[in-house]
Design an enzyme around this catalytic site. Sequence first.
Site, PDB file in Angstrom:
ATOM      1  N   GLY A  41       0.830  -1.201   0.000  1.00 45.86           N
ATOM      2  CA  GLY A  41       0.000   0.000   0.000  1.00 45.86           C
ATOM      3  C   GLY A  41       0.861   1.247   0.000  1.00 45.86           C
ATOM      4  N   GLY A  43      -0.923   4.479   0.078  1.00 48.64           N
ATOM      5  CA  GLY A  43      -1.769   5.612   0.428  1.00 48.64           C
ATOM      6  C   GLY A  43      -1.018   6.450   1.445  1.00 48.64           C
ATOM      7  N   LEU A  44      -1.722   7.285   2.173  1.00 51.86           N
ATOM      8  CA  LEU A  44      -1.018   8.117   3.148  1.00 51.86           C
ATOM      9  C   LEU A  44      -0.199   7.265   4.094  1.00 51.86           C
ATOM     10  CD1 LEU A  44      -3.609  10.855   4.053  1.00 51.86           C
ATOM     11  CD2 LEU A  44      -1.614  10.999   2.585  1.00 51.86           C
ATOM     12  N   GLY A  46       0.892   3.988   3.829  1.00 53.00           N
ATOM     13  CA  GLY A  46       1.955   3.187   3.232  1.00 53.00           C
ATOM     14  C   GLY A  46       3.073   4.037   2.644  1.00 53.00           C
ATOM     15  N   HIS A 267     -21.550   8.137   6.292  1.00 55.32           N
ATOM     16  CA  HIS A 267     -21.332   9.586   6.289  1.00 55.32           C
ATOM     17  C   HIS A 267     -22.628  10.301   5.940  1.00 55.32           C
ATOM     18  CE1 HIS A 267     -19.681  13.483   5.352  1.00 55.32           C
ATOM     19  NE2 HIS A 267     -18.462  13.080   5.664  1.00 55.32           N
ATOM     20  N   SER A 285     -18.183  16.974   1.115  1.00 53.21           N
ATOM     21  CA  SER A 285     -17.376  17.057   2.336  1.00 53.21           C
ATOM     22  C   SER A 285     -18.130  17.617   3.538  1.00 53.21           C
ATOM     23  CB  SER A 285     -16.174  17.957   2.075  1.00 53.21           C
ATOM     24  OG  SER A 285     -15.552  18.284   3.288  1.00 53.21           O
ATOM     25  N   ARG A 332     -20.708  12.319  12.833  1.00 55.49           N
ATOM     26  CA  ARG A 332     -21.308  11.712  11.656  1.00 55.49           C
ATOM     27  C   ARG A 332     -22.381  10.686  11.980  1.00 55.49           C
ATOM     28  NH1 ARG A 332     -15.694  11.137   8.218  1.00 55.49           N
ATOM     29  NH2 ARG A 332     -15.629  13.351   7.730  1.00 55.49           N
ATOM     30  N   HIS A 403     -18.775   5.061   4.188  1.00 56.17           N
ATOM     31  CA  HIS A 403     -17.665   5.972   3.952  1.00 56.17           C
ATOM     32  C   HIS A 403     -16.330   5.527   4.534  1.00 56.17           C
ATOM     33  CE1 HIS A 403     -15.616   9.745   3.398  1.00 56.17           C
ATOM     34  NE2 HIS A 403     -15.435   9.909   4.684  1.00 56.17           N
ATOM     35  N   ARG A 437     -15.577   7.512  13.669  1.00 52.21           N
ATOM     36  CA  ARG A 437     -14.433   8.381  13.440  1.00 52.21           C
ATOM     37  C   ARG A 437     -14.897   9.810  13.233  1.00 52.21           C
ATOM     38  NH1 ARG A 437     -12.104  10.659   9.098  1.00 52.21           N
ATOM     39  NH2 ARG A 437     -13.118   9.411   7.472  1.00 52.21           N
TER      40      ARG A 437
END
Lengths: 640, 264
Positions: A41, A43-44, A46, A267, A285, A332, A403, A437
């Site tokens: 991975g 992404g942020l 990895g 979400h 968003s 959320r 989400h 979250r």
Amino acid sequence: MAQLNSRIPPGALSEKWRRHKADIRLVNPANKRKYEIIVVGAGLAGASAAATLSELGYRVSCFVFHDSPRRAHSIAAQGGINAAKNYQNDGDSVHRLFYDTVKGGDYRSREANVYRLAEVSVDIIDQCVAQGVPFAREYGGLLANRSFGGAQVSRTFYARGQTGQQLLLGAYSALSRAISAGGVQMHVHSEMLDLVIVGGHAKGIVVRDLVTGEVTRHSADAVVLATGGYGNVFNLSTYARGSNATAIWRAYKRGACFANPCFTQIHPTCIPVTGDYQSKLTLMSESLRNDGRIWVPKRKEDRLKPPGSIAEDDRDYYLERIYPSFGNLCPRDVASRAAKRVCDEGRGVGETGLGVYLDFSEAIGRLGEAAVRERYGNLFDIYHEITNENAYKVPMRIFPAVHYAMGGMWVDYNLMSNIPGLFVLGEANFSDHGANRLGASALMQGLADGYFVIPYTIGDYLATQKPGSRSAADAPEFAQAEENVRAITRRLLGVKGKSPVSDFHKRLGRILWQHCGMARNKAGLEKALREIPALRAEFWESVNVPGSAESLNQSLERAGRVADFLELGELLCRDALTREESCGCHFREEHQFPDGECKRDDANFAHVAAWEYAGEGVAPVRNVEPLVYEAVKMSVRNYK
Amino acid sequence: MSAATFNVTLRVWRQAGPGQPGRFVEYAARGVNPDMSFLEMLDVVNDELTLRGEEPIAFAHDCREGICGTCSLTIDGKPHGPHGGVASCQTYMRSYKDGDTIVVEPFRARPFPVIKDLVTDRSAFDQIQQAGGFITARTGSAPDANANPIAKEVADLAMDAAQCIGCGACVAACKNSSAMLFVAAKVSHLGLLPQGQPERDRRVLAMVRTMDGLGFGGCTNQYECSAACPKLISHDFIARMNRDYAKAVFRAAFRPLPADAGGE
Ligand SMILES: Cc1cc2nc3c(=O)[nH]c(=O)nc-3n(C[C@H](O)[C@H](O)[C@H](O)COP(=O)(O)OP(=O)(O)OC[C@H]3O[C@@H](n4cnc5c(N)ncnc54)[C@H](O)[C@@H]3O)c2cc1C
Ligand code: FES
């Protein structure tokens, strides 16, 4: 039964991380280059991990199924990233971010991990700015902030509506630098399809090259999974289409525990579903809730009237009414449930009745259209492209959608799973967000894990492994894993049935959305637990996967992922059924207060449920890690 | 929401693998809903192909909301389709009407060889990035984020450039297959910021030389690139990069950079 030792360091909460860093074992610099680390991975989580580990001198191999590390799903995050910088001088602190996160998660996260997350949040912003991430700024040149749900301070940093893109491009640039320096071997179009365990430790992976179909084995001293969330088990979601659970699911089947699978975030502000052909749901968003007001008509009869014709007095700004102190910025799970409730009452708007208004007319009156455009222009554009409606003139219609996955691989304080040598970062692990979250906290967690946690904690494990002791990729364990991968591929191609893969994915999604979505109950979950195995059996009898294994075959890729979802979906329902309480996103209709709020059961469920695979056709084992709160008193969440 | 469905004919480029001959094949897309995205329409066609026992059309996609840069269709000769400022995945069927014939091809550019059908290999972009598209900032060594204020105008301009999604439409739109807009966006984003100054010269030299080495053509100021860019990134950045490059070459002549600054 799996051994779940959370390895929370001793001492006061605010001292734990500092002490732990001072106490854990280190790998001497000359030895670092003798260790091979696999990171799956980019992404942020990895990309930041791979880049930082290679800066430390480890030899890193990084694998992604995408054609470039820059395309990881993190790229799509819109709204922002939290950090306890208190640049706005509005009373923020590490403790407050920690507290908001624990409370937002409805007291189902691990206190020590969350505190560390809040502590390192400030370093993340420094790091990103140094890399050139162009965060929004004020005229004076200082960084700007906005507010997100579940917080009463402005601690969210952002880059227009493209924060994830900019953070990922920052991490990708660090990774690119590491690749060019020879510190990271990058493997794109490479899907991990099995984890290799040697002597009880994670020592490698088996990978399929998605372009050539070649299956290869890779050995290492430690394996890091940063493969993202599994929300696409619901089919329709805000995730990228490719996001999947295969890496963590195959690790689960090799013995890694899966924690709190039923904690899936829905979400509140997404564009509603329009038709059966739909392939994804688009997020609007949460930052929009800074200025947008959410409402439905007070009377059912008004629901199809043009919104502009409904008088102010006939509108129900239900979040502001029920939760006056947080209003439109309540968390959320709370906002999603409230939307569901007003739609269940028949007051939902739009043709399907599954929608509520997100209205900017007040903000446009107050700030002017130009200011609103400056803040949210790209989101209004996206809304227009999809719906062909102009949200500067008519309110947006929104509805909740899947989400994020709070659940994931169980990890200890070092982010190591119950399999020694297997680390799990980012959305793929479970530790920080409990049962819900808060917005702008996933980006924070992914980068915290990759830049600031794993670079320390992996040394604690590697120091116990003699350099050069890892087994070669020709060991029998590797051969067995490779054969497992080939067998799954053969089986998928061999069914040659009548239905496309998408059909099963859609049907699984409908079962989960109905019975394991925003509201869950015993009868529904039991029904889902009958329907999913039946659907799975049908899949293996009648799926049609055209093409061959020796070239790019997108049907085959998707079939493998959906096959895993068909197993994971069952675990979601099992977890939801056994958690006999309501908490955060997990709303069991049997457990609610008269006003419809979640009724937690701390006496019996203040724990992590970590599921352990027990073999095909055998019920998995439910292990438990008790959650002990030292600094925060568990209380009923109140946003009123 | 509009409901009346309609039918279109697709002429789709089919190619079994890299270097193999390709050809156009016609498919009927029936019952198209105007609210479908172009990719959702292809999903439906692919499911029908699967049911008929044919191989579905391979096409690249992921986020389906215009940010990951994966989707890359040339629709009726235009990279990303008829509308400016959007990616293929943000093209909706309401742009078409009953009876239309739509030609669907991969991005066409020599440095982007076809992998299969509509999927191309754009790894050349990663190579350019690796040559110098970064600011060296070792993790843990950064000063406080507000230590160096940056004027909002500068940060905004850097963000305008930084928005690039790396899709390659600029290259596909250019008759010379030039990657100038892509490289200029990265060079400008980092070069505008104070943090990017120390490596500014070596960055632009290394990225431009790598770009040239990979077979991308030169820019002849037609600006098809900006028009096709889903983020409408301005070609002004190309002029900015050219200035940066010239200055860097000039300075390098007097103060030679170390040998590793090239990156070809
Ligand atoms: C639309 C949207 C908006 C969001 N906005 C925000 C926001 O504003 N703020 C916020 O904090 N959070 C936000 N989130 C959540 C956040 O973006 C994600 O939780 C986070 O980016 C996940 O990062 P990651 O690194 O864990 O995983 P990802 O970014 O999903 O990366 C996963 C990586 O793993 C690779 N991979 C996966 N499986 C395999 C395999 N089997 N083999 C090889 N490689 C594999 C992929 O190629 C990819 O590189 C948003 C999410 C969505 C869907
Ligand atoms: S699929 Fe991501 S930009 Fe189109």
